[in-house]
Design a protein around this motif. Structure first.
Motif, mmCIF file in Angstrom:
data_model
loop_
_atom_site.group_PDB
_atom_site.id
_atom_site.type_symbol
_atom_site.label_atom_id
_atom_site.label_comp_id
_atom_site.label_asym_id
_atom_site.label_seq_id
_atom_site.Cartn_x
_atom_site.Cartn_y
_atom_site.Cartn_z
ATOM 1 N N ASN A 164 0.811 -1.216 0.000
ATOM 2 C CA ASN A 164 0.000 0.000 0.000
ATOM 3 C C ASN A 164 0.850 1.273 0.000
ATOM 4 O O ASN A 164 0.324 2.367 -0.177
ATOM 5 C CB ASN A 164 -0.948 0.007 1.203
ATOM 6 C CG ASN A 164 -1.936 -1.148 1.152
ATOM 7 O OD1 ASN A 164 -2.536 -1.406 0.119
ATOM 8 N ND2 ASN A 164 -2.073 -1.866 2.255
ATOM 9 N N SER A 216 -17.574 -11.589 -1.364
ATOM 10 C CA SER A 216 -17.511 -10.250 -0.777
ATOM 11 C C SER A 216 -18.497 -10.095 0.370
ATOM 12 O O SER A 216 -18.170 -9.526 1.422
ATOM 13 C CB SER A 216 -17.797 -9.207 -1.865
ATOM 14 O OG SER A 216 -17.724 -7.905 -1.337
ATOM 15 N N LYS A 224 -17.529 -9.597 4.378
ATOM 16 C CA LYS A 224 -17.921 -8.380 5.083
ATOM 17 C C LYS A 224 -18.902 -8.671 6.207
ATOM 18 O O LYS A 224 -18.754 -8.168 7.326
ATOM 19 C CB LYS A 224 -18.554 -7.379 4.100
ATOM 20 C CG LYS A 224 -19.107 -6.119 4.781
ATOM 21 C CD LYS A 224 -18.003 -5.373 5.531
ATOM 22 C CE LYS A 224 -18.559 -4.307 6.452
ATOM 23 N NZ LYS A 224 -17.518 -3.627 7.209
ATOM 24 N N TYR A 236 -22.793 -0.310 -4.770
ATOM 25 C CA TYR A 236 -21.957 -0.266 -3.573
ATOM 26 C C TYR A 236 -20.565 -0.851 -3.801
ATOM 27 O O TYR A 236 -19.624 -0.532 -3.066
ATOM 28 C CB TYR A 236 -22.634 -1.004 -2.420
ATOM 29 C CG TYR A 236 -23.898 -0.339 -1.923
ATOM 30 C CD1 TYR A 236 -24.013 1.045 -1.878
ATOM 31 C CD2 TYR A 236 -24.984 -1.098 -1.492
ATOM 32 C CE1 TYR A 236 -25.167 1.659 -1.419
ATOM 33 C CE2 TYR A 236 -26.152 -0.500 -1.029
ATOM 34 C CZ TYR A 236 -26.240 0.879 -0.998
ATOM 35 O OH TYR A 236 -27.380 1.482 -0.550
ATOM 36 N N ASP A 239 -18.772 -0.197 -6.255
ATOM 37 C CA ASP A 239 -17.994 0.797 -6.993
ATOM 38 C C ASP A 239 -17.632 2.017 -6.167
ATOM 39 O O ASP A 239 -17.022 2.958 -6.675
ATOM 40 C CB ASP A 239 -18.781 1.248 -8.239
ATOM 41 C CG ASP A 239 -19.083 0.088 -9.170
ATOM 42 O OD1 ASP A 239 -18.202 -0.777 -9.326
ATOM 43 O OD2 ASP A 239 -20.196 0.041 -9.737
ATOM 44 N N ARG A 240 -18.027 2.047 -4.908
ATOM 45 C CA ARG A 240 -17.685 3.188 -4.067
ATOM 46 C C ARG A 240 -17.543 2.736 -2.620
ATOM 47 O O ARG A 240 -18.029 1.669 -2.239
ATOM 48 C CB ARG A 240 -18.748 4.282 -4.177
ATOM 49 C CG ARG A 240 -20.120 3.877 -3.646
ATOM 50 C CD ARG A 240 -21.123 5.014 -3.823
ATOM 51 N NE ARG A 240 -22.456 4.680 -3.371
ATOM 52 C CZ ARG A 240 -22.893 4.831 -2.132
ATOM 53 N NH1 ARG A 240 -22.081 5.307 -1.196
ATOM 54 N NH2 ARG A 240 -24.127 4.521 -1.805
ATOM 55 N N ASN A 241 -16.883 3.537 -1.838
ATOM 56 C CA ASN A 241 -16.749 3.246 -0.414
ATOM 57 C C ASN A 241 -18.004 3.690 0.312
ATOM 58 O O ASN A 241 -18.501 4.800 0.080
ATOM 59 C CB ASN A 241 -15.534 3.983 0.172
ATOM 60 C CG ASN A 241 -14.226 3.440 -0.359
ATOM 61 O OD1 ASN A 241 -14.106 2.241 -0.592
ATOM 62 N ND2 ASN A 241 -13.249 4.308 -0.569
ATOM 63 N N ILE A 242 -18.528 2.828 1.160
ATOM 64 C CA ILE A 242 -19.682 3.216 1.962
ATOM 65 C C ILE A 242 -19.285 3.211 3.426
ATOM 66 O O ILE A 242 -18.415 2.451 3.853
ATOM 67 C CB ILE A 242 -20.911 2.319 1.697
ATOM 68 C CG1 ILE A 242 -20.679 0.883 2.180
ATOM 69 C CG2 ILE A 242 -21.270 2.311 0.223
ATOM 70 C CD1 ILE A 242 -21.926 0.004 2.062
ATOM 71 N N GLY A 243 -19.925 4.070 4.201
ATOM 72 C CA GLY A 243 -19.575 4.230 5.609
ATOM 73 C C GLY A 243 -20.048 3.069 6.461
ATOM 74 O O GLY A 243 -20.873 2.245 6.035
ATOM 75 N N ASN A 244 -19.546 3.033 7.682
ATOM 76 C CA ASN A 244 -19.878 1.949 8.600
ATOM 77 C C ASN A 244 -21.381 1.811 8.814
ATOM 78 O O ASN A 244 -21.936 0.715 8.735
ATOM 79 C CB ASN A 244 -19.182 2.189 9.938
ATOM 80 C CG ASN A 244 -19.539 1.132 10.966
ATOM 81 O OD1 ASN A 244 -19.312 -0.044 10.755
ATOM 82 N ND2 ASN A 244 -20.113 1.558 12.091
ATOM 83 N N GLU A 265 -23.758 2.663 6.907
ATOM 84 C CA GLU A 265 -24.464 2.252 5.692
ATOM 85 C C GLU A 265 -24.506 0.741 5.544
ATOM 86 O O GLU A 265 -25.436 0.199 4.947
ATOM 87 C CB GLU A 265 -23.802 2.889 4.469
ATOM 88 C CG GLU A 265 -24.105 4.361 4.299
ATOM 89 C CD GLU A 265 -23.564 4.899 2.990
ATOM 90 O OE1 GLU A 265 -24.283 4.850 1.982
ATOM 91 O OE2 GLU A 265 -22.401 5.364 2.993
ATOM 92 N N TYR A 266 -23.480 0.066 6.074
ATOM 93 C CA TYR A 266 -23.491 -1.394 5.996
ATOM 94 C C TYR A 266 -24.669 -1.973 6.782
ATOM 95 O O TYR A 266 -25.146 -3.066 6.491
ATOM 96 C CB TYR A 266 -22.173 -1.966 6.517
ATOM 97 C CG TYR A 266 -21.067 -1.933 5.490
ATOM 98 C CD1 TYR A 266 -21.069 -2.802 4.405
ATOM 99 C CD2 TYR A 266 -20.012 -1.027 5.600
ATOM 100 C CE1 TYR A 266 -20.065 -2.771 3.460
ATOM 101 C CE2 TYR A 266 -18.997 -0.994 4.652
ATOM 102 C CZ TYR A 266 -19.031 -1.864 3.587
ATOM 103 O OH TYR A 266 -18.042 -1.830 2.643
#
Length: 558
Positions: free
Chosen positions: A41, A399, A403, A440, A442-447, A449-450
């Motif tokens: 990274n 995935s 998650k 979802y 294709d983008r980062n979602i917040g905690n 939102e999960y």
């Protein structure tokens, strides 16, 4: 003369065992040796800058499928800056087909296979004390040709030097340790099958070295042994030592569950909770497929022992599956997934077949119509049995499992929703399709939102009682998240006057500096224990550390 041993790990928390072995094995020699560790990274430019600043005569890279592309780029850049810097490669990614690999790389040498002795003799060559042609296990370039000095015999394990030092800072690191080399099995997809036999360190030595990690208060020690329990006497002795140790360090082992003996299971019952983590390679529950990959075991034998371990309830189990194996189509894999899911391990790893350099699986690829990426990590693209599109479907399932299931933070939500589907696989696939539809992936979602996803998913797909689901989501959310950040979609919480009344009732018993009150419209404990939905107001005392205590009876009694 200075050598820079360079590790580019897959994550910051990882540590590299190989470079430590090399330094320890040559610490008596008259040369300067420095270890530098980075992660994939990190930016190439930053790694390059740090390498060049070391002013080393030789840069040695530890190579794996996850870092070889970075190593290639860095090698080119190093040579552009200073062509006099010699570059040497070692590790599994260059140990098979070494001659052709060195032709592709801009570096100068490859150390093939087990590296300690070859590296020591290579340092002797750099110091002018040995001819390069005498070093077995070394490949080198000469007049644009790659020369091989032949393979090196495997070393005696007693010669290995413990690679960690007293002054080493291992805080917040996953530390790797090796008590044996080799594997008794010959799985076609695994590089361990290319070396026959297993060699062990002396048991008393292993105990002494493990005490080092205990004294250091290392958080997690991962044994890299391919099948830790293949020697009954050895595994019993080490497990017994660690069970009796006074420590909070966790120890991770790869085991073959089917060969666990009753005595081992009885001993493991005595292990403190969470002292051990076991990784079990199931790969598939299709016995015909298992035979095709040289795993001569039946899933029923694996399942029997895994279930026995789960009943002990003190050892975290991680079960592996591999998609893309020869002879397994998507219907068979779906069954494999549901079979493993029914066991209820703490984690399920859904991986995809990698056709590694040097593995017999790669040699048999044409027979099974296997198309795989020519680029690391050489992942399967399709076979005669499973298409590319079907593998993409399994990627969605993987995935969602990683998650939601593996995090263990959504257990009750999943428990409520999953019964609406014919099988667990169908639930995770539908959830994956929903993620895909909403963009979802294709983008980062917040905690938060999960968690919210489940309310929307229920509205569109499962159509169960939304208020019940909201309460279950709120319960799971509060177990792992702070109340102050509770999102609005989970409700406003208990009214202040009601909360104050309950606190007054319980003030003699609890300190409300550490606790707060939450209410739910269903009996959460009844649902968790018996999977029964029973409506009615219940109250929980919640700590800021995630503890949840049902106080409904105390409240109603007063």
């Amino acid at each position: 003369m200075k050598v820079l041993l360079t590790a580019i790990n897959s994550k910051f928390v990882h540590s590299n065992l190989a470079v430590r072995y090399l330094k320890a094995f040559t610490e008596d020699m008259n040369y300067e040796c420095q270890i530098r560790e980075f992660s994939i990274n990190d930016r190439d430019e930053k790694i390059l800058e740090e390498i060049i600043k070391e002013k080393a005569d030789v840069v040695a890279f530890s190579t794996y499928i996850w870092n070889i592309e970075v190593v290639k780029r860095l090698s080119n850049l190093i040579k552009l800056i200073d062509e006099n810097i010699k570059i040497v490669y070692g590790g599994p990614e260059v140990s098979y087909d070494s001659l052709n690999i060195l032709k592709e790389l801009s570096g100068d040498y490859v150390i093939q296979g087990e590296g300690e002795k070859t590296y020591r003799e290579f340092v002797e060559y750099l110091l002018g004390d040995r001819s390069i042609t005498d070093i077995r296990g070394l490949y080198f370039k000469e007049n644009d040709k790659v020369i091989s000095n032949g393979n090196r015999p495997l070393m005696n394990m007693d010669e290995i030097v413990f690679p960690y030092k007293e002054d080493e800072n291992l805080d917040n690191k996953i530390v790797y340790y090796e008590a044996s080399r080799g594997c008794p099995f010959n799985c076609k997809y695994c590089l361990s099958s290319t070396t026959h036999g297993v060699r062990f360190l002396n048991i008393e030595r292993v105990k002494k070295e493990l005490q080092y990690f205990i004294d250091k208060k290392v958080r997690l020690v991962k044994f890299v042994d391919r099948t830790f329990n293949c020697n009954f006497k050895f595994s019993m002795a080490i497990w017994e030592f660690l069970i009796n140790a006074d420590t909070n360090t966790q120890f991770h082992f790869e085991i073959s569950a089917d060969i666990l003996k009753p005595q081992e299971l009885e001993l493991l019952r005595k292990a403190p909770k969470d002292r051990f983590q076991f990784e079990v390679g199931v790969q598939t529950t299709n016995d015909e497929v298992l035979n095709k990959i040289n795993r001569f075991v039946n899933f029923s034998d694996i399942k029997e022992k895994v279930v026995e371990l789960l009943e002990i309830k003190n050892i975290k189990q991680h079960l592996d599956l591999i998609a893309g194996l020869p002879g397994e189509d998507i219907i068979s894999f779906k069954k494999s997934f549901n079979d493993v899911y029914s066991i209820g391990p703490e984690e399920i790893q859904l991986g995809f077949l990698k056709l590694l350099r040097g593995s017999s699986m790669r040699e048999e690829a044409e027979e099974y119509g296997m198309k795989y990426s020519p680029y690391p990590p050489y992942e399967i693209l399709q076979t005669n049995d499973i298409s590319y599109d079907e593998l993409l479907i399994l990627k969605k399932v993987e995935s969602m499992v990683d998650k939601y299931y593996n995090s263990q933070k959504f257990n009750n939500i999943i428990k409520f929703l999953i019964n609406s589907f014919e099988t667990p696989y169908d639930f995770y696939l539908e959830l994956g399709n929903y993620f895909d539809k909403k963009g979802y992936f294709d983008r980062n979602i917040g905690n938060s939102e999960y968690y919210r996803v489940f309310l929307d998913f229920n509205m569109d797909i499962t159509k169960l009682d939304s208020e019940i689901l909201r309460d279950i989501i709120k319960y799971d959310y509060l177990l792992f998240n702070k109340r102050r950040g509770m999102p609005e979609f989970l409700g406003k919480g208990l009214e202040k006057n009601v909360e104050n009344e309950i606190k007054d009732l319980l003030r003699e018993e609890y300190s409300f500096k550490d606790y707060y009150i939450e209410s739910f419209s269903i009996d959460i404990d009844e649902f968790i224990k018996n999977n029964i939905i029973k409506k009615g107001k219940v109250y929980f005392l919640c700590s800021y550390e995630g503890e949840m205590v049902d106080i409904t009876r105390k409240v109603k009694k007063n």
